[in-house]
Scaffold this motif. Sequence first.
Motif, PDB file in Angstrom:
ATOM      1  N   PRO A 147       0.836  -1.194   0.000  1.00 12.38           N
ATOM      2  CA  PRO A 147       0.000   0.000   0.000  1.00 12.38           C
ATOM      3  C   PRO A 147       0.883   1.261   0.000  1.00 12.38           C
ATOM      4  O   PRO A 147       2.001   1.261   0.522  1.00 12.38           O
ATOM      5  CB  PRO A 147      -0.803  -0.099   1.296  1.00 12.38           C
ATOM      6  CG  PRO A 147      -0.249  -1.237   2.058  1.00 12.38           C
ATOM      7  CD  PRO A 147       0.684  -2.000   1.198  1.00 12.38           C
ATOM      8  N   GLU A 148       0.372   2.315  -0.611  1.00 14.35           N
ATOM      9  CA  GLU A 148       1.126   3.568  -0.755  1.00 14.35           C
ATOM     10  C   GLU A 148       1.686   4.098   0.564  1.00 14.35           C
ATOM     11  O   GLU A 148       2.856   4.490   0.604  1.00 14.35           O
ATOM     12  CB  GLU A 148       0.262   4.640  -1.426  1.00 14.35           C
ATOM     13  CG  GLU A 148       0.125   4.454  -2.929  1.00 14.35           C
ATOM     14  CD  GLU A 148       1.453   4.587  -3.657  1.00 14.35           C
ATOM     15  OE1 GLU A 148       2.298   5.429  -3.263  1.00 14.35           O
ATOM     16  OE2 GLU A 148       1.660   3.829  -4.614  1.00 14.35           O
ATOM     17  N   PRO A 149       0.902   4.126   1.651  1.00 12.67           N
ATOM     18  CA  PRO A 149       1.465   4.653   2.902  1.00 12.67           C
ATOM     19  C   PRO A 149       2.692   3.869   3.379  1.00 12.67           C
ATOM     20  O   PRO A 149       3.649   4.453   3.877  1.00 12.67           O
ATOM     21  CB  PRO A 149       0.318   4.528   3.902  1.00 12.67           C
ATOM     22  CG  PRO A 149      -0.916   4.439   3.081  1.00 12.67           C
ATOM     23  CD  PRO A 149      -0.524   3.797   1.794  1.00 12.67           C
ATOM     24  N   LEU A 150       2.676   2.560   3.209  1.00 14.78           N
ATOM     25  CA  LEU A 150       3.808   1.744   3.623  1.00 14.78           C
ATOM     26  C   LEU A 150       5.025   2.006   2.740  1.00 14.78           C
ATOM     27  O   LEU A 150       6.151   2.094   3.221  1.00 14.78           O
ATOM     28  CB  LEU A 150       3.436   0.262   3.603  1.00 14.78           C
ATOM     29  CG  LEU A 150       4.487  -0.725   4.078  1.00 14.78           C
ATOM     30  CD1 LEU A 150       4.963  -0.391   5.497  1.00 14.78           C
ATOM     31  CD2 LEU A 150       3.951  -2.140   4.025  1.00 14.78           C
ATOM     32  N   VAL A 151       4.802   2.152   1.438  1.00 12.77           N
ATOM     33  CA  VAL A 151       5.888   2.456   0.510  1.00 12.77           C
ATOM     34  C   VAL A 151       6.507   3.802   0.871  1.00 12.77           C
ATOM     35  O   VAL A 151       7.736   3.938   0.911  1.00 12.77           O
ATOM     36  CB  VAL A 151       5.388   2.455  -0.959  1.00 12.77           C
ATOM     37  CG1 VAL A 151       6.456   2.969  -1.902  1.00 12.77           C
ATOM     38  CG2 VAL A 151       4.930   1.073  -1.362  1.00 12.77           C
ATOM     39  N   ALA A 152       5.673   4.801   1.157  1.00 14.33           N
ATOM     40  CA  ALA A 152       6.182   6.122   1.532  1.00 14.33           C
ATOM     41  C   ALA A 152       7.009   6.036   2.809  1.00 14.33           C
ATOM     42  O   ALA A 152       8.077   6.663   2.921  1.00 14.33           O
ATOM     43  CB  ALA A 152       5.022   7.099   1.710  1.00 14.33           C
ATOM     44  N   GLU A 153       6.565   5.251   3.767  1.00 10.59           N
ATOM     45  CA  GLU A 153       7.296   5.074   5.030  1.00 10.59           C
ATOM     46  C   GLU A 153       8.655   4.428   4.786  1.00 10.59           C
ATOM     47  O   GLU A 153       9.674   4.859   5.338  1.00 10.59           O
ATOM     48  CB  GLU A 153       6.449   4.212   5.971  1.00 10.59           C
ATOM     49  CG  GLU A 153       7.034   4.005   7.334  1.00 10.59           C
ATOM     50  CD  GLU A 153       6.142   3.112   8.182  1.00 10.59           C
ATOM     51  OE1 GLU A 153       6.716   2.291   8.922  1.00 10.59           O
ATOM     52  OE2 GLU A 153       4.899   3.221   8.101  1.00 10.59           O
ATOM     53  N   ILE A 154       8.683   3.392   3.936  1.00 10.77           N
ATOM     54  CA  ILE A 154       9.934   2.700   3.624  1.00 10.77           C
ATOM     55  C   ILE A 154      10.884   3.639   2.877  1.00 10.77           C
ATOM     56  O   ILE A 154      12.087   3.680   3.162  1.00 10.77           O
ATOM     57  CB  ILE A 154       9.659   1.411   2.824  1.00 10.77           C
ATOM     58  CG1 ILE A 154       8.958   0.381   3.716  1.00 10.77           C
ATOM     59  CG2 ILE A 154      10.948   0.828   2.247  1.00 10.77           C
ATOM     60  CD1 ILE A 154       8.419  -0.826   2.986  1.00 10.77           C
ATOM     61  N   GLU A 155      10.355   4.396   1.908  1.00  7.98           N
ATOM     62  CA  GLU A 155      11.189   5.339   1.164  1.00  7.98           C
ATOM     63  C   GLU A 155      11.775   6.409   2.074  1.00  7.98           C
ATOM     64  O   GLU A 155      12.953   6.766   1.960  1.00  7.98           O
ATOM     65  CB  GLU A 155      10.388   5.978   0.033  1.00  7.98           C
ATOM     66  CG  GLU A 155      10.121   5.034  -1.119  1.00  7.98           C
ATOM     67  CD  GLU A 155       9.207   5.625  -2.183  1.00  7.98           C
ATOM     68  OE1 GLU A 155       8.549   6.665  -1.918  1.00  7.98           O
ATOM     69  OE2 GLU A 155       9.149   5.035  -3.280  1.00  7.98           O
ATOM     70  N   MET A 156      10.976   6.925   2.995  1.00 10.95           N
ATOM     71  CA  MET A 156      11.441   7.959   3.908  1.00 10.95           C
ATOM     72  C   MET A 156      12.550   7.399   4.821  1.00 10.95           C
ATOM     73  O   MET A 156      13.580   8.043   5.033  1.00 10.95           O
ATOM     74  CB  MET A 156      10.271   8.488   4.747  1.00 10.95           C
ATOM     75  CG  MET A 156      10.605   9.730   5.529  1.00 10.95           C
ATOM     76  SD  MET A 156       9.144  10.520   6.220  1.00 10.95           S
ATOM     77  CE  MET A 156       8.641   9.311   7.412  1.00 10.95           C
ATOM     78  N   GLU A 157      12.349   6.201   5.339  1.00 12.68           N
ATOM     79  CA  GLU A 157      13.374   5.586   6.176  1.00 12.68           C
ATOM     80  C   GLU A 157      14.641   5.310   5.374  1.00 12.68           C
ATOM     81  O   GLU A 157      15.760   5.497   5.863  1.00 12.68           O
ATOM     82  CB  GLU A 157      12.845   4.294   6.797  1.00 12.68           C
ATOM     83  CG  GLU A 157      13.805   3.655   7.767  1.00 12.68           C
ATOM     84  CD  GLU A 157      13.243   2.413   8.433  1.00 12.68           C
ATOM     85  OE1 GLU A 157      14.047   1.659   9.017  1.00 12.68           O
ATOM     86  OE2 GLU A 157      12.019   2.183   8.377  1.00 12.68           O
ATOM     87  N   SER A 158      14.460   4.891   4.129  1.00 19.46           N
ATOM     88  CA  SER A 158      15.589   4.601   3.257  1.00 19.46           C
ATOM     89  C   SER A 158      16.435   5.850   3.016  1.00 19.46           C
ATOM     90  O   SER A 158      17.667   5.805   3.087  1.00 19.46           O
ATOM     91  CB  SER A 158      15.074   4.040   1.932  1.00 19.46           C
ATOM     92  OG  SER A 158      16.114   3.923   1.004  1.00 19.46           O
ATOM     93  N   ARG A 159      15.772   6.959   2.731  1.00 19.72           N
ATOM     94  CA  ARG A 159      16.495   8.226   2.517  1.00 19.72           C
ATOM     95  C   ARG A 159      17.184   8.687   3.795  1.00 19.72           C
ATOM     96  O   ARG A 159      18.326   9.136   3.763  1.00 19.72           O
ATOM     97  CB  ARG A 159      15.541   9.309   2.010  1.00 19.72           C
ATOM     98  CG  ARG A 159      15.349   9.244   0.508  1.00 19.72           C
ATOM     99  CD  ARG A 159      14.495  10.389   0.002  1.00 19.72           C
ATOM    100  NE  ARG A 159      13.196   9.790  -0.320  1.00 19.72           N
ATOM    101  CZ  ARG A 159      12.030  10.141   0.205  1.00 19.72           C
ATOM    102  NH1 ARG A 159      11.942  11.129   1.043  1.00 19.72           N
ATOM    103  NH2 ARG A 159      10.930   9.524  -0.123  1.00 19.72           N
ATOM    104  N   GLY A 160      16.490   8.566   4.917  1.00 16.96           N
ATOM    105  CA  GLY A 160      17.050   9.005   6.189  1.00 16.96           C
ATOM    106  C   GLY A 160      18.268   8.208   6.607  1.00 16.96           C
ATOM    107  O   GLY A 160      19.221   8.760   7.169  1.00 16.96           O
ATOM    108  N   ARG A 161      18.265   6.934   6.352  1.00 17.52           N
ATOM    109  CA  ARG A 161      19.375   6.075   6.749  1.00 17.52           C
ATOM    110  C   ARG A 161      20.405   5.899   5.649  1.00 17.52           C
ATOM    111  O   ARG A 161      21.437   5.255   5.848  1.00 17.52           O
ATOM    112  CB  ARG A 161      18.840   4.709   7.170  1.00 17.52           C
ATOM    113  CG  ARG A 161      18.050   4.790   8.463  1.00 17.52           C
ATOM    114  CD  ARG A 161      17.439   3.484   8.866  1.00 17.52           C
ATOM    115  NE  ARG A 161      18.365   2.366   8.764  1.00 17.52           N
ATOM    116  CZ  ARG A 161      17.995   1.098   8.824  1.00 17.52           C
ATOM    117  NH1 ARG A 161      16.729   0.789   8.970  1.00 17.52           N
ATOM    118  NH2 ARG A 161      18.883   0.146   8.726  1.00 17.52           N
ATOM    119  N   ARG A 162      20.083   6.410   4.455  1.00 16.96           N
ATOM    120  CA  ARG A 162      20.973   6.320   3.282  1.00 16.96           C
ATOM    121  C   ARG A 162      21.320   4.865   2.941  1.00 16.96           C
ATOM    122  O   ARG A 162      22.479   4.493   2.808  1.00 16.96           O
ATOM    123  CB  ARG A 162      22.235   7.131   3.482  1.00 16.96           C
ATOM    124  CG  ARG A 162      21.983   8.605   3.601  1.00 16.96           C
ATOM    125  CD  ARG A 162      23.273   9.364   3.777  1.00 16.96           C
ATOM    126  NE  ARG A 162      22.989  10.772   3.949  1.00 16.96           N
ATOM    127  CZ  ARG A 162      23.225  11.697   3.019  1.00 16.96           C
ATOM    128  NH1 ARG A 162      23.743  11.358   1.874  1.00 16.96           N
ATOM    129  NH2 ARG A 162      22.943  12.957   3.273  1.00 16.96           N
TER     130      ARG A 162
END
Length: 84
Positions: free
Chosen positions: A9-24
Motif C-alpha cells: 500500500p502507498e502509505p507503507l511504501v512512503a514510510e519505507i522510502e522515507m526511512e531509506s532516505r534518512g538512513r541512506r
Amino acid sequence: MKTLTVRLPEPLVAEIEMESRGRRCSKSDIVRERLQRARPTSRQSTPLDAIADLIGSVDGLPADLSARKKRYLKATGYGQKRAR
C-alpha cells in the motif's frame, strides 16, 4: 539472493522510502531488516503444540481414553457386526 516482487500500500511504501532516505540505504535493505525482525522465533513447533488447544475439548469421554482405548471401544460396541 532471489528476487521477490511484492505489492504494498502507498502509505507503507512512503514510510519505507522515507526511512531509506534518512538512513541512506536501499529500500530492499529496509524491507529485509523489517522481515527479519518480524520473523517468529526459530523454535520448532511440535505436533503436540499444533493440537494443544484441542486437548480436553471433547466432553463425555473417559479421562484415560488414550491408555484404555480398546476397552472403551469394546464397551461401546465399536467394530461388532450389526443386525440388518
